[in-house]
Motif scaffolding. Structure first.
Motif, PDB file in Angstrom:
ATOM      1  N   ALA A   1      46.095  45.164  -1.895  1.00 36.47           N
ATOM      2  CA  ALA A   1      45.669  45.569  -3.235  1.00 36.47           C
ATOM      3  C   ALA A   1      46.320  44.674  -4.274  1.00 36.47           C
ATOM      4  O   ALA A   1      47.438  44.182  -4.080  1.00 36.47           O
ATOM      5  N   LEU A   2      45.597  44.483  -5.356  1.00 38.15           N
ATOM      6  CA  LEU A   2      46.115  43.720  -6.483  1.00 38.15           C
ATOM      7  C   LEU A   2      46.920  44.616  -7.414  1.00 38.15           C
ATOM      8  O   LEU A   2      47.932  44.206  -7.980  1.00 38.15           O
ATOM      9  N   GLU A   3      46.484  45.848  -7.561  1.00 37.26           N
ATOM     10  CA  GLU A   3      47.157  46.819  -8.416  1.00 37.26           C
ATOM     11  C   GLU A   3      47.612  47.992  -7.563  1.00 37.26           C
ATOM     12  O   GLU A   3      46.814  48.573  -6.824  1.00 37.26           O
ATOM     13  N   ILE A   4      48.890  48.357  -7.640  1.00 42.58           N
ATOM     14  CA  ILE A   4      49.444  49.435  -6.823  1.00 42.58           C
ATOM     15  C   ILE A   4      50.121  50.457  -7.722  1.00 42.58           C
ATOM     16  O   ILE A   4      50.968  50.102  -8.544  1.00 42.58           O
ATOM     17  N   ASP A   5      49.723  51.714  -7.569  1.00 39.92           N
ATOM     18  CA  ASP A   5      50.305  52.801  -8.369  1.00 39.92           C
ATOM     19  C   ASP A   5      50.246  52.504  -9.870  1.00 39.92           C
ATOM     20  O   ASP A   5      51.195  52.762 -10.614  1.00 39.92           O
ATOM     21  N   GLY A   6      49.143  51.938 -10.292  1.00 40.95           N
ATOM     22  CA  GLY A   6      48.942  51.670 -11.712  1.00 40.95           C
ATOM     23  C   GLY A   6      49.648  50.442 -12.241  1.00 40.95           C
ATOM     24  O   GLY A   6      49.540  50.123 -13.425  1.00 40.95           O
ATOM     25  N   MET A   7      50.370  49.740 -11.367  1.00 45.83           N
ATOM     26  CA  MET A   7      51.089  48.536 -11.778  1.00 45.83           C
ATOM     27  C   MET A   7      50.269  47.312 -11.414  1.00 45.83           C
ATOM     28  O   MET A   7      50.100  46.986 -10.243  1.00 45.83           O
ATOM     29  N   GLY A   8      49.749  46.629 -12.441  1.00 44.03           N
ATOM     30  CA  GLY A   8      48.948  45.444 -12.220  1.00 44.03           C
ATOM     31  C   GLY A   8      49.804  44.198 -12.117  1.00 44.03           C
ATOM     32  O   GLY A   8      51.028  44.249 -12.236  1.00 44.03           O
ATOM     33  N   PRO A   9      49.178  43.053 -11.902  1.00 45.64           N
ATOM     34  CA  PRO A   9      49.923  41.798 -11.770  1.00 45.64           C
ATOM     35  C   PRO A   9      50.618  41.401 -13.068  1.00 45.64           C
ATOM     36  O   PRO A   9      50.069  41.576 -14.156  1.00 45.64           O
ATOM     37  N   GLU A  10      51.823  40.862 -12.958  1.00 44.30           N
ATOM     38  CA  GLU A  10      52.608  40.483 -14.134  1.00 44.30           C
ATOM     39  C   GLU A  10      52.038  39.201 -14.757  1.00 44.30           C
ATOM     40  O   GLU A  10      51.610  38.292 -14.056  1.00 44.30           O
ATOM     41  N   LYS A  11      52.094  39.135 -16.073  1.00 47.47           N
ATOM     42  CA  LYS A  11      51.659  37.923 -16.765  1.00 47.47           C
ATOM     43  C   LYS A  11      52.805  36.938 -16.949  1.00 47.47           C
ATOM     44  O   LYS A  11      52.571  35.753 -17.193  1.00 47.47           O
TER      45      LYS A  11
ATOM     46  N   PHE B   1      55.082  43.528  -1.789  1.00 46.84           N
ATOM     47  CA  PHE B   1      55.481  42.970  -0.500  1.00 46.84           C
ATOM     48  C   PHE B   1      55.197  43.942   0.639  1.00 46.84           C
ATOM     49  O   PHE B   1      54.784  43.540   1.731  1.00 46.84           O
ATOM     50  N   LYS B   2      55.426  45.218   0.379  1.00 46.82           N
ATOM     51  CA  LYS B   2      55.234  46.216   1.423  1.00 46.82           C
ATOM     52  C   LYS B   2      53.773  46.277   1.871  1.00 46.82           C
ATOM     53  O   LYS B   2      53.483  46.300   3.073  1.00 46.82           O
ATOM     54  N   LEU B   3      52.854  46.304   0.914  1.00 49.01           N
ATOM     55  CA  LEU B   3      51.437  46.448   1.254  1.00 49.01           C
ATOM     56  C   LEU B   3      50.787  45.122   1.648  1.00 49.01           C
ATOM     57  O   LEU B   3      50.050  45.048   2.625  1.00 49.01           O
ATOM     58  N   ASN B   4      51.065  44.071   0.882  1.00 48.30           N
ATOM     59  CA  ASN B   4      50.324  42.823   1.057  1.00 48.30           C
ATOM     60  C   ASN B   4      50.946  41.853   2.057  1.00 48.30           C
ATOM     61  O   ASN B   4      50.269  40.936   2.519  1.00 48.30           O
ATOM     62  N   ALA B   5      52.215  42.018   2.389  1.00 49.52           N
ATOM     63  CA  ALA B   5      52.848  41.125   3.362  1.00 49.52           C
ATOM     64  C   ALA B   5      53.323  41.884   4.596  1.00 49.52           C
ATOM     65  O   ALA B   5      52.940  41.574   5.725  1.00 49.52           O
ATOM     66  N   MET B   6      54.163  42.905   4.390  1.00 53.00           N
ATOM     67  CA  MET B   6      54.704  43.630   5.528  1.00 53.00           C
ATOM     68  C   MET B   6      53.624  44.371   6.300  1.00 53.00           C
ATOM     69  O   MET B   6      53.646  44.415   7.541  1.00 53.00           O
ATOM     70  N   GLY B   7      52.664  44.965   5.603  1.00 51.63           N
ATOM     71  CA  GLY B   7      51.609  45.727   6.268  1.00 51.63           C
ATOM     72  C   GLY B   7      50.848  44.903   7.292  1.00 51.63           C
ATOM     73  O   GLY B   7      50.800  45.253   8.489  1.00 51.63           O
ATOM     74  N   PRO B   8      50.243  43.784   6.880  1.00 51.65           N
ATOM     75  CA  PRO B   8      49.561  42.948   7.869  1.00 51.65           C
ATOM     76  C   PRO B   8      50.505  42.417   8.943  1.00 51.65           C
ATOM     77  O   PRO B   8      50.104  42.249  10.099  1.00 51.65           O
ATOM     78  N   ALA B   9      51.770  42.137   8.586  1.00 56.85           N
ATOM     79  CA  ALA B   9      52.724  41.645   9.577  1.00 56.85           C
ATOM     80  C   ALA B   9      52.953  42.678  10.673  1.00 56.85           C
ATOM     81  O   ALA B   9      53.093  42.328  11.856  1.00 56.85           O
ATOM     82  N   LEU B  10      52.995  43.957  10.315  1.00 55.53           N
ATOM     83  CA  LEU B  10      53.160  45.003  11.322  1.00 55.53           C
ATOM     84  C   LEU B  10      51.951  45.071  12.247  1.00 55.53           C
ATOM     85  O   LEU B  10      52.089  45.374  13.440  1.00 55.53           O
TER      86      LEU B  10
END
Length: 220
Positions: free
Chosen positions: A65-75, A89-98
């Motif tokens: 996801a690009l936006e998680i818990d209402g927090m969008g990408p930083e400018k 990191f948890k969703l976009n990197a660690m998740g697929p790594a698991l």
């Protein structure tokens, strides 16, 4: 052909399942909303993937996801927040790594197969000319490194498996709706067709690579 789609309830995942079925594939679909698979939880991943009977000739991981818990990408760097960074990191990197941790048990050892994980062009360090979106970019860059390492490792035991990072382009989904203004976007069905066309055209020497929706290599 047997296919496994992880993240199957999202826009791209749903479209990929439909496109694979239209090709005559036997599709196994897993997602958090429909099956309770939480890719950020090692026990959940082990339970769900351990219950499957392989092998699968296509394993596609389209979580993230690009936006998680209402927090969008930083400018800008001044907007970095530790919790938001960790969530990315948890969703976009660690998740697929698991998921990759179990890849060897899902793929055939003696037949051609493709393991494709959805990354993003913004995860390319060499292609970064705009800055911003720091946590999302860094998480996708980390994912790319996991994919590269997985390709090397699988190449020792699964010599006909092609392991790649894929960029689907900008896709019209609920998750990207507010970020579509600056970029041309395609419907999920078109994105799925593009990705499968790329996957079907991959060669063994492409394993460990990073490709966009048109099949063009993206720099790391």
């Amino acid at each position: 052909m047997r296919a496994l789609v992880i993240g199957a309830s999202g826009g791209i995942g749903t479209a990929l399942c439909a496109a694979l079925q239209a090709q005559g594939a036997e599709v196994t679909a897993l997602s958090r909303s429909q099956d309770g698979l939480d890719v950020t939880d090692a026990d959940s991943v082990a339970q769900h993937l351990g219950a499957l009977e392989g092998p699968f000739h296509r394993v596609l991981v389209v979580t993230g996801a690009l936006e998680i818990d209402g927090m969008g990408p930083e400018k800008a760097l001044k907007h970095l927040e530790p919790e938001a960074m960790l969530a990315q990191f948890k969703l976009n990197a660690m998740g697929p790594a698991l998921v990759l941790r179990h890849a060897a048990d899902l793929l055939p050892r003696d037949k051609p197969a493709v393991l494709g994980v959805m990354s993003a062009r913004v995860g390319s360090i060499g292609d970064n000319r705009a800055g911003g979106w720091h946590s999302y970019r860094a998480a996708k860059a980390a994912l790319n490194q996991f994919l590269r390492g997985a390709a090397i490792e699988l190449g020792r035991t699964h010599k006909q498996t092609i392991c790649v990072a894929l960029h689907p382009g900008t896709v019209q989904t609920d998750l990207t709706r507010k970020y579509l203004g600056r970029h041309p976007a395609v419907p999920p069905a078109e994105a799925a067709a593009n990705l499968l066309r790329v996957i079907d055209g991959l060669r063994p020497e492409d394993s460990g690579g990073f490709f966009d929706w048109a099949g063009k290599p993206i720099p790391w």
